[in-house]
Design an enzyme around this catalytic site. Structure first.
Site, mmCIF file in Angstrom:
data_model
loop_
_atom_site.group_PDB
_atom_site.id
_atom_site.type_symbol
_atom_site.label_atom_id
_atom_site.label_comp_id
_atom_site.label_asym_id
_atom_site.label_seq_id
_atom_site.Cartn_x
_atom_site.Cartn_y
_atom_site.Cartn_z
ATOM 1 N N LYS A 1 0.995 -1.176 0.080
ATOM 2 C CA LYS A 1 0.051 0.086 -0.014
ATOM 3 C C LYS A 1 0.855 1.327 -0.096
ATOM 4 C CE LYS A 1 -3.814 -2.168 2.400
ATOM 5 N NZ LYS A 1 -4.440 -2.424 3.562
ATOM 6 N N GLN B 1 -5.151 -1.983 9.310
ATOM 7 C CA GLN B 1 -5.305 -3.128 8.693
ATOM 8 C C GLN B 1 -5.903 -4.158 9.884
ATOM 9 O OE1 GLN B 1 -3.935 -3.423 5.884
ATOM 10 N NE2 GLN B 1 -4.072 -5.733 5.911
ATOM 11 N N ASP C 1 -11.717 2.744 3.727
ATOM 12 C CA ASP C 1 -12.285 1.170 3.696
ATOM 13 C C ASP C 1 -13.634 0.925 3.391
ATOM 14 O OD1 ASP C 1 -10.075 -0.977 3.726
ATOM 15 O OD2 ASP C 1 -9.970 -0.544 6.181
HETATM 16 N N1 GUN Z 1 -7.023 -6.711 5.614
HETATM 17 C C1 GUN Z 1 -7.319 -7.579 4.502
HETATM 18 N N2 GUN Z 1 -8.046 -6.673 3.601
HETATM 19 C C2 GUN Z 1 -8.161 -5.589 4.061
HETATM 20 C C3 GUN Z 1 -8.969 -4.374 3.868
HETATM 21 O O1 GUN Z 1 -9.375 -4.318 2.633
HETATM 22 N N3 GUN Z 1 -8.804 -3.602 4.888
HETATM 23 C C4 GUN Z 1 -8.247 -3.472 5.746
HETATM 24 N N4 GUN Z 1 -8.379 -2.534 6.926
HETATM 25 N N5 GUN Z 1 -7.878 -4.484 6.272
HETATM 26 C C5 GUN Z 1 -7.596 -5.516 5.500
#
Ligand code: GUN
Length: 282
Positions: free
Chosen positions: A52, A96, A119
């Site tokens: 990311k 996360q 998100d």
């Molecule tokens: N962990 C795995 N996929 C995601 C996601 O799309 N958002 C977040 N915050 N954590 C994740």
């Protein structure tokens, strides 16, 4: 059969976003910022967060990772989110997942200001999406949606079958397809005659977490099939779709890996930019 190249689509989206960030920088004299909170040492989470950050920097966003040990108190995390909510340099906040057991996931999600919720997990954004209003949309279904639209720009009247009913994928995917005037059936692991339901779909989105569940004889000829699954098996990572079988029937299919995955991160960057733009309007 069209093999849907998610890597290429994500690279194209990042190029567009890079241009947009440059324009925003000219206009506002600042760039959107994404802050990710990473708790603990889970290897997949660490890899996602690194990716990311790399992508965010590539398109010109400001990127920050805040790391906490597995043992961090919930209160510390909530206080940090409050601080980030009030920081003008932060356009988007992502915590996360998964979180350690002693931290209440829902409390954390609800602590993030809806306007910074990249998100799209906050109940306010979930509600806005289901009401058809402007909102952050969860990154994975948004990525799936953009891939489907590349293959078929006019989805009106199409029958879509979503396999899986999670808050992360199945439910928001359903809302996006409904907005496009699809007739959507949500199915899941307990659905009676799942094969029969899938066979009705012009579009199938499989996000149920069962390795190679969707077989070739479950798919209507020339359907568009999107595979959200990432399942670890003895033969390696496979999706929720039996790729070899379904590739003989479908009009278009995403591979795993290299399909939906790369689009998810690109959509996170897109959401960060959208949050920034909304904040500039207010
Ligand atoms: N962990 C795995 N996929 C995601 C996601 O799309 N958002 C977040 N915050 N954590 C994740």
């Amino acid at each position: 059969m069209i093999l849907i190249d998610g890597k290429k689509a994500a690279a194209e989206l990042r190029e567009e976003l890079k241009k947009e960030v440059a324009e925003l920088k000219n206009k506002h004299n600042k760039v959107p910022g994404l802050t990710v909170i990473l708790i603990g040492e889970l290897a997949p989470s660490k890899i996602y967060v690194k990716n990311k950050e790399k992508s965010a920097i590539e398109v010109g966003l400001k990127s920050e990772i805040i790391r906490y040990p597995e043992t961090v108190e919930e209160k510390t995390v909530l206080e940090k989110i409050d601080e980030l909510n009030n920081d003008d340099a932060v356009s988007g906040i992502l915590v996360q997942l998964p979180l350690p057991k002693h931290i209440d996931k829902q409390k954390v999600i609800e602590a993030i200001s809806p306007g910074k919720d990249v998100d799209g997990f906050h109940p306010m954004n979930v509600g806005n999406l289901s009401s058809g209003y402007d909102s952050s949309v969860p990154c994975t279904p948004l990525g799936c949606y953009l891939l489907i639209k590349k293959i078929e720009p006019n989805l009106s009247g199409k029958k879509a079958v979503v396999v899986g009913r999670s808050n992360l994928n199945g439910k928001p995917m359903t809302q996006l397809l409904l907005k496009e005037n699809c007739t959507v059936t949500i199915t899941h692991s307990k659905t009676d005659d799942l094969k029969g339901e899938c066979l009705k779909g012009d579009i199938i989105v499989a996000a149920v977490g069962i390795p190679e569940l969707v077989k070739g004889n479950w798919v209507k000829k020339d359907a568009i099939v999107i595979d959200v699954g990432i399942n670890k098996t003895e033969k390696g990572i496979v999706g929720d779709v039996d790729f070899d079988e379904v590739s003989k029937v479908a009009k278009a299919l995403t591979p795993v890996p290299g399909g939906v995955g790369p689009m998810t991160i690109a959509c996170l960057l897109k959401n960060t930019i959208e949050c920034f733009k909304r904040s500039q309007k207010n």
